[in-house]
Design an enzyme around this catalytic site. Structure first.
Site, PDB file in Angstrom:
ATOM      1  N   LYS A  14       3.065  -9.063  50.491  1.00  0.00           N
ATOM      2  CA  LYS A  14       3.179  -9.200  51.945  1.00  0.00           C
ATOM      3  C   LYS A  14       1.806  -9.329  52.611  1.00  0.00           C
ATOM      4  O   LYS A  14       1.615 -10.151  53.507  1.00  0.00           O
ATOM      5  CB  LYS A  14       3.916  -7.961  52.484  1.00  0.00           C
ATOM      6  CG  LYS A  14       4.376  -8.088  53.903  1.00  0.00           C
ATOM      7  CD  LYS A  14       5.116  -6.839  54.321  1.00  0.00           C
ATOM      8  CE  LYS A  14       4.201  -5.631  54.177  1.00  0.00           C
ATOM      9  NZ  LYS A  14       4.670  -4.448  54.893  1.00  0.00           N
ATOM     10  N   ARG A  88      10.466   0.691  63.167  1.00  0.00           N
ATOM     11  CA  ARG A  88      11.021   1.492  62.083  1.00  0.00           C
ATOM     12  C   ARG A  88      12.430   1.993  62.375  1.00  0.00           C
ATOM     13  O   ARG A  88      13.093   2.510  61.486  1.00  0.00           O
ATOM     14  CB  ARG A  88      10.134   2.716  61.838  1.00  0.00           C
ATOM     15  CG  ARG A  88       8.840   2.316  61.208  1.00  0.00           C
ATOM     16  CD  ARG A  88       8.151   3.477  60.599  1.00  0.00           C
ATOM     17  NE  ARG A  88       7.071   2.989  59.765  1.00  0.00           N
ATOM     18  CZ  ARG A  88       6.351   3.738  58.975  1.00  0.00           C
ATOM     19  NH1 ARG A  88       6.587   5.026  58.885  1.00  0.00           N
ATOM     20  NH2 ARG A  88       5.384   3.220  58.257  1.00  0.00           N
ATOM     21  N   ARG A 127      -0.443  -3.918  34.672  1.00  0.00           N
ATOM     22  CA  ARG A 127      -1.774  -4.389  35.074  1.00  0.00           C
ATOM     23  C   ARG A 127      -2.894  -3.499  34.546  1.00  0.00           C
ATOM     24  O   ARG A 127      -2.785  -2.282  34.579  1.00  0.00           O
ATOM     25  CB  ARG A 127      -1.892  -4.386  36.608  1.00  0.00           C
ATOM     26  CG  ARG A 127      -0.873  -5.232  37.315  1.00  0.00           C
ATOM     27  CD  ARG A 127      -1.226  -5.418  38.759  1.00  0.00           C
ATOM     28  NE  ARG A 127      -1.098  -4.205  39.550  1.00  0.00           N
ATOM     29  CZ  ARG A 127      -0.796  -4.210  40.856  1.00  0.00           C
ATOM     30  NH1 ARG A 127      -0.616  -5.353  41.483  1.00  0.00           N
ATOM     31  NH2 ARG A 127      -0.714  -3.074  41.515  1.00  0.00           N
ATOM     32  N   ARG A 161      -5.174   1.448  37.343  1.00  0.00           N
ATOM     33  CA  ARG A 161      -5.131   2.220  38.589  1.00  0.00           C
ATOM     34  C   ARG A 161      -4.101   3.335  38.450  1.00  0.00           C
ATOM     35  O   ARG A 161      -3.003   3.103  37.945  1.00  0.00           O
ATOM     36  CB  ARG A 161      -4.762   1.311  39.758  1.00  0.00           C
ATOM     37  CG  ARG A 161      -5.914   0.398  40.163  1.00  0.00           C
ATOM     38  CD  ARG A 161      -5.470  -0.619  41.162  1.00  0.00           C
ATOM     39  NE  ARG A 161      -4.599  -0.028  42.182  1.00  0.00           N
ATOM     40  CZ  ARG A 161      -4.076  -0.713  43.186  1.00  0.00           C
ATOM     41  NH1 ARG A 161      -4.310  -1.991  43.287  1.00  0.00           N
ATOM     42  NH2 ARG A 161      -3.304  -0.131  44.068  1.00  0.00           N
ATOM     43  N   ARG A 172       7.672   4.417  45.798  1.00  0.00           N
ATOM     44  CA  ARG A 172       7.294   3.569  46.935  1.00  0.00           C
ATOM     45  C   ARG A 172       8.409   2.592  47.296  1.00  0.00           C
ATOM     46  O   ARG A 172       8.626   2.272  48.466  1.00  0.00           O
ATOM     47  CB  ARG A 172       5.984   2.845  46.634  1.00  0.00           C
ATOM     48  CG  ARG A 172       4.789   3.776  46.880  1.00  0.00           C
ATOM     49  CD  ARG A 172       3.544   3.361  46.124  1.00  0.00           C
ATOM     50  NE  ARG A 172       3.143   1.991  46.408  1.00  0.00           N
ATOM     51  CZ  ARG A 172       2.284   1.309  45.652  1.00  0.00           C
ATOM     52  NH1 ARG A 172       1.770   1.858  44.578  1.00  0.00           N
ATOM     53  NH2 ARG A 172       1.944   0.085  45.968  1.00  0.00           N
TER      54      ARG A 172
END
Ligand SMILES: [Zn+2]
Length: 217
Positions: A14, A88, A127, A161, A172
């Site tokens: 995004k 929201r 990743r 990460r 998330r």
């Protein structure tokens, strides 16, 4: 002048699309968090009000968020707006529509980048990068030619990460679903929601979004 809400879970690209729309179309990206910080730092009338509320340890109200968006739109010579992370709630979405109408604008589209959650997890969790030169690699899509040795600099150290683990990614995603659940049906009822395949390449996603904005899809 198009005004859109851009929705998509973390990892759907995004941010990249929003940055591109700003650069190519002169749109502005409005996210509540950034707007708040900027208004407080600049000491605008709404920023001062928000600061006082936050200093009392209270949550910034819908009314303040609306005023903030209004203030930002009025001060901008933008060619359209991308609302990111706001509204929201149904109430905030309705307030946004009023706010836009007061300025001769309207909410044109709610564009959702749709992802396949399992595949997104696979992409994110795989990743890793070279610890020395930062070259990007992936467990499934891009391993070094010689196992364990960076193609670019020959280093044998790699890093991941800490956020790129399945639990964090799924948390998330769940947060994203919870956040958008209240407004998607509302926008759907108004016929505003357009869905884009968020798993496609960055260029393909860009093409799909452009087709919607240009009225060709
Ligand atoms: Zn390297």
């Amino acid at each position: 002048m198009l005004n859109i809400i851009l929705l998509g879970p973390p990892g759907a690209g995004k941010g990249k699309q929003a940055a591109r729309l700003q650069a190519e179309r002169g749109m502005i990206q409005l996210s509540t968090g950034d707007m708040l910080r900027e208004a407080v730092a600049a000491g605008t009338p709404v920023g001062r009000k928000a600061k006082a509320v936050m200093e009392r340890g209270e949550l910034v109200s819908d009314a303040i968020v609306s005023a903030l968006i209004g203030e930002r739109l009025d001060a901008s010579a933008d060619k359209g707006a991308i609302f990111d992370g706001c509204p929201r709630t149904k109430h905030q979405a309705a307030a946004l529509e009023i706010l836009l109408a007061q300025r001769g604008r309207r909410l044109d589209h709610v564009i959702e980048l749709v992802v396949d959650e399992d595949e997104l997890v696979r992409r994110i969790v795989g990743r890793f990068t070279c610890a020395k030169c930062g070259a990007p690699y992936h467990d499934h899509f891009r391993l070094p030619a010689v196992p364990g040795v960076c193609d670019v600099c020959g280093s044998t150290e790699f890093k991941r990460r800490p956020d790129d683990n399945e639990e964090t990614v799924r948390t998330r995603m769940a947060e994203y679903r919870a956040k958008t659940a209240p407004i998607l049906p509302y926008c759907e009822d108004k016929g505003l929601v357009r869905r884009v395949d968020g798993m496609a390449s960055v260029d393909e996603v860009a093409g799909q979004i452009d087709a919607i904005l240009d009225g060709k899809a």
